[in-house]
Design a protein around this motif. Structure first.
Motif, PDB file in Angstrom:
ATOM      1  N   ILE A 110       8.059 -18.337 -11.316  1.00 55.78           N
ATOM      2  CA  ILE A 110       6.649 -18.002 -11.506  1.00 55.78           C
ATOM      3  C   ILE A 110       5.725 -19.147 -11.088  1.00 55.78           C
ATOM      4  N   GLY A 111       6.257 -20.354 -11.006  1.00 64.16           N
ATOM      5  CA  GLY A 111       5.444 -21.497 -10.623  1.00 64.16           C
ATOM      6  C   GLY A 111       5.544 -21.868  -9.160  1.00 64.16           C
ATOM      7  N   GLN A 112       6.221 -21.055  -8.362  1.00 59.76           N
ATOM      8  CA  GLN A 112       6.410 -21.360  -6.954  1.00 59.76           C
ATOM      9  C   GLN A 112       5.423 -20.577  -6.088  1.00 59.76           C
ATOM     10  N   ASN A 113       5.226 -21.054  -4.870  1.00 57.44           N
ATOM     11  CA  ASN A 113       4.466 -20.293  -3.883  1.00 57.44           C
ATOM     12  C   ASN A 113       5.369 -19.238  -3.267  1.00 57.44           C
ATOM     13  N   HIS A 114       4.798 -18.078  -2.961  1.00 52.02           N
ATOM     14  CA  HIS A 114       5.601 -16.989  -2.411  1.00 52.02           C
ATOM     15  C   HIS A 114       4.930 -16.405  -1.173  1.00 52.02           C
ATOM     16  N   PHE A 115       5.780 -16.008  -0.224  1.00 51.06           N
ATOM     17  CA  PHE A 115       5.292 -15.392   1.006  1.00 51.06           C
ATOM     18  C   PHE A 115       6.220 -14.239   1.372  1.00 51.06           C
ATOM     19  N   GLY A 116       5.626 -13.085   1.705  1.00 47.67           N
ATOM     20  CA  GLY A 116       6.440 -11.943   2.104  1.00 47.67           C
ATOM     21  C   GLY A 116       5.630 -10.670   2.140  1.00 47.67           C
ATOM     22  N   LEU A 117       6.339  -9.557   2.204  1.00 51.40           N
ATOM     23  CA  LEU A 117       5.693  -8.243   2.248  1.00 51.40           C
ATOM     24  C   LEU A 117       5.321  -7.791   0.842  1.00 51.40           C
ATOM     25  N   GLY A 118       4.198  -7.086   0.739  1.00 48.62           N
ATOM     26  CA  GLY A 118       3.839  -6.393  -0.484  1.00 48.62           C
ATOM     27  C   GLY A 118       4.302  -4.948  -0.428  1.00 48.62           C
ATOM     28  N   ASP A 119       3.775  -4.117  -1.296  1.00 47.43           N
ATOM     29  CA  ASP A 119       4.143  -2.697  -1.345  1.00 47.43           C
ATOM     30  C   ASP A 119       3.391  -1.912  -0.269  1.00 47.43           C
ATOM     31  N   LEU A 120       4.127  -1.113   0.485  1.00 48.17           N
ATOM     32  CA  LEU A 120       3.539  -0.249   1.516  1.00 48.17           C
ATOM     33  C   LEU A 120       2.822   0.921   0.854  1.00 48.17           C
ATOM     34  N   THR A 121       1.578   1.192   1.304  1.00 50.44           N
ATOM     35  CA  THR A 121       0.779   2.285   0.733  1.00 50.44           C
ATOM     36  C   THR A 121       0.298   3.218   1.841  1.00 50.44           C
ATOM     37  N   ASP A 156       9.509  -9.962  -6.417  1.00 46.27           N
ATOM     38  CA  ASP A 156       8.968  -9.231  -7.571  1.00 46.27           C
ATOM     39  C   ASP A 156       7.503  -9.556  -7.836  1.00 46.27           C
ATOM     40  N   LEU A 157       7.092 -10.793  -7.566  1.00 52.05           N
ATOM     41  CA  LEU A 157       5.717 -11.199  -7.837  1.00 52.05           C
ATOM     42  C   LEU A 157       4.726 -10.681  -6.797  1.00 52.05           C
ATOM     43  N   LEU A 158       5.225 -10.070  -5.714  1.00 50.43           N
ATOM     44  CA  LEU A 158       4.350  -9.560  -4.654  1.00 50.43           C
ATOM     45  C   LEU A 158       4.190  -8.047  -4.690  1.00 50.43           C
ATOM     46  N   GLY A 159       4.835  -7.381  -5.664  1.00 50.41           N
ATOM     47  CA  GLY A 159       4.739  -5.921  -5.738  1.00 50.41           C
ATOM     48  C   GLY A 159       4.968  -5.419  -7.137  1.00 50.41           C
ATOM     49  N   THR A 160       4.966  -4.103  -7.280  1.00 51.59           N
ATOM     50  CA  THR A 160       5.058  -3.475  -8.603  1.00 51.59           C
ATOM     51  C   THR A 160       6.478  -3.085  -8.982  1.00 51.59           C
ATOM     52  N   GLY A 161       7.360  -2.932  -7.987  1.00 54.56           N
ATOM     53  CA  GLY A 161       8.706  -2.448  -8.274  1.00 54.56           C
ATOM     54  C   GLY A 161       8.752  -0.973  -8.628  1.00 54.56           C
ATOM     55  N   LYS A 162       7.682  -0.239  -8.325  1.00 54.11           N
ATOM     56  CA  LYS A 162       7.580   1.174  -8.703  1.00 54.11           C
ATOM     57  C   LYS A 162       7.267   2.053  -7.493  1.00 54.11           C
ATOM     58  N   TRP A 163       7.691   3.313  -7.608  1.00 55.38           N
ATOM     59  CA  TRP A 163       7.254   4.367  -6.695  1.00 55.38           C
ATOM     60  C   TRP A 163       6.058   5.055  -7.349  1.00 55.38           C
ATOM     61  N   SER A 164       4.954   5.145  -6.613  1.00 55.15           N
ATOM     62  CA  SER A 164       3.730   5.688  -7.189  1.00 55.15           C
ATOM     63  C   SER A 164       3.070   6.656  -6.212  1.00 55.15           C
ATOM     64  N   ALA A 165       2.219   7.532  -6.755  1.00 59.03           N
ATOM     65  CA  ALA A 165       1.501   8.502  -5.930  1.00 59.03           C
ATOM     66  C   ALA A 165       0.275   8.986  -6.684  1.00 59.03           C
ATOM     67  N   GLY A 166      -0.666   9.552  -5.949  1.00 62.26           N
ATOM     68  CA  GLY A 166      -1.859  10.100  -6.583  1.00 62.26           C
ATOM     69  C   GLY A 166      -2.824  10.648  -5.553  1.00 62.26           C
ATOM     70  N   PRO A 167      -3.931  11.242  -6.006  1.00 58.21           N
ATOM     71  CA  PRO A 167      -4.900  11.867  -5.100  1.00 58.21           C
ATOM     72  C   PRO A 167      -5.770  10.825  -4.406  1.00 58.21           C
ATOM     73  N   ALA A 168      -6.301  11.226  -3.254  1.00 57.51           N
ATOM     74  CA  ALA A 168      -7.191  10.359  -2.481  1.00 57.51           C
ATOM     75  C   ALA A 168      -8.326  11.207  -1.910  1.00 57.51           C
TER      76      ALA A 168
END
Length: 290
Positions: A110-121, A156-168
């Motif tokens: 939790i105290g480190q710098n992180h670089f990578g992909l986030g969650d695709l939306t 884990d710190l760059l995303g939610t770890g969940k599958w999500s959906a909803g209206p737009a």
């Protein structure tokens, strides 16, 4: 003399026509570029640098790659696909004694710098192929559909770890006599699957936008991204920015470009993770049909 004057006037009109046509084409392209669901293929690269995140002076940088791909379904309807893939560089949200205590409980990660992909939306909108004419030179375009969030984050710190959906839902209003385009994009997603140890997702994203168009492709813009995390406590729920910037449509060779730079100050932000302010730079390749 009359014939000569008429000939000169006709020649002047003929010389001006290409420039008038070019200016009109540029205005149409600028309006399409400002429309989130325009019938126009585009490839935006939006870089958001967030300063003063959490209880620190640290920085988070999010580069959103968000192509817009329209599909012509029939004479009445278009399907607009807008996948958004974030590339994230993130420094810790905690510092000092708070960080030391968090590392003892959650680990040194939790105290480190992180670089990578986030969650695709990916966002998908069905939109009428023809705008609704409300008055002369005043038109409305709308789209309705759905948004999905996939747990593609590389940390884990760059995303939610969940599958999500909803209206737009999205609207786009063009008021040419006032040189204004405006509207909003609203999405709310809920998690329905994923890592059971991670927090549930119930999040609203609301983005109003306003553009004032000026000569030679320039425009003033404001497009704050307002978010609400309905799963968080009141002190960590809302992000409400204010601000704006400037943009321009131009060409590099034959390639149309939409570039803009803006800044936003968060008048309301989550206590634990919110940023003080944001600098946004966007570079968009436009591919109008020929």
């Amino acid at each position: 003399m009359v014939i000569r004057a008429a000939t000169c006037a006709a020649a002047s009109v003929a010389l001006l026509l290409p420039f008038v046509s070019l200016a009109a084409a540029q205005e149409d392209l600028r309006e399409a570029a400002q429309n989130p669901i325009a019938n126009l293929i585009s490839l935006p690269f939006q870089n958001n640098m967030n300063f003063g995140i959490g209880n620190t002076d640290n920085v988070q940088n999010v580069m959103n790659i968000q192509p817009v791909i329209p599909f012509h379904l029939n004479d009445d309807w278009n399907l607009i696909v807008r996948p958004i893939l974030p590339i994230v560089y993130q420094e810790p949200f905690l510092g000092g004694l708070q960080l030391q205590e968090a590392e003892q409980v959650l680990g040194s990660n939790i105290g480190q710098n992180h670089f990578g992909l986030g969650d695709l939306t990916p966002e998908i909108f069905f939109s009428p192929s023809k705008p609704v004419m409300l008055a002369p030179d005043v038109s409305l375009v709308w789209g309705a559909g759905a948004a999905f969030q996939l747990p593609t984050a590389t940390n884990d710190l760059l995303g939610t770890g969940k599958w999500s959906a909803g209206p737009a839902f999205v609207t786009f209003l063009s008021v040419k006599p006032l040189h204004i385009t405006t509207g909003f994009l609203a999405v709310n997603i809920w998690s329905f699957a994923g890592d059971g140890d991670r927090a549930d997702v119930n999040e609203l994203t609301f983005q109003p936008f306003l553009n004032y168009n000026m000569p030679k492709g320039w425009y003033l813009t404001s497009a704050p991204v307002i978010t609400a995390d309905w799963e968080a406590g009141e002190d960590n729920r809302w992000t409400v920015p204010i601000g704006g910037g400037i943009g321009r449509i131009f060409k590099i060779g034959e390639q149309p470009i939409n570039a803009q730079l803006s800044a936003y100050y968060n008048v309301v932000k989550p206590d634990d993770t919110g940023a003080d302010w944001q600098l946004r730079a966007q570079w968009t390749f436009l591919f109008p049909s020929r």
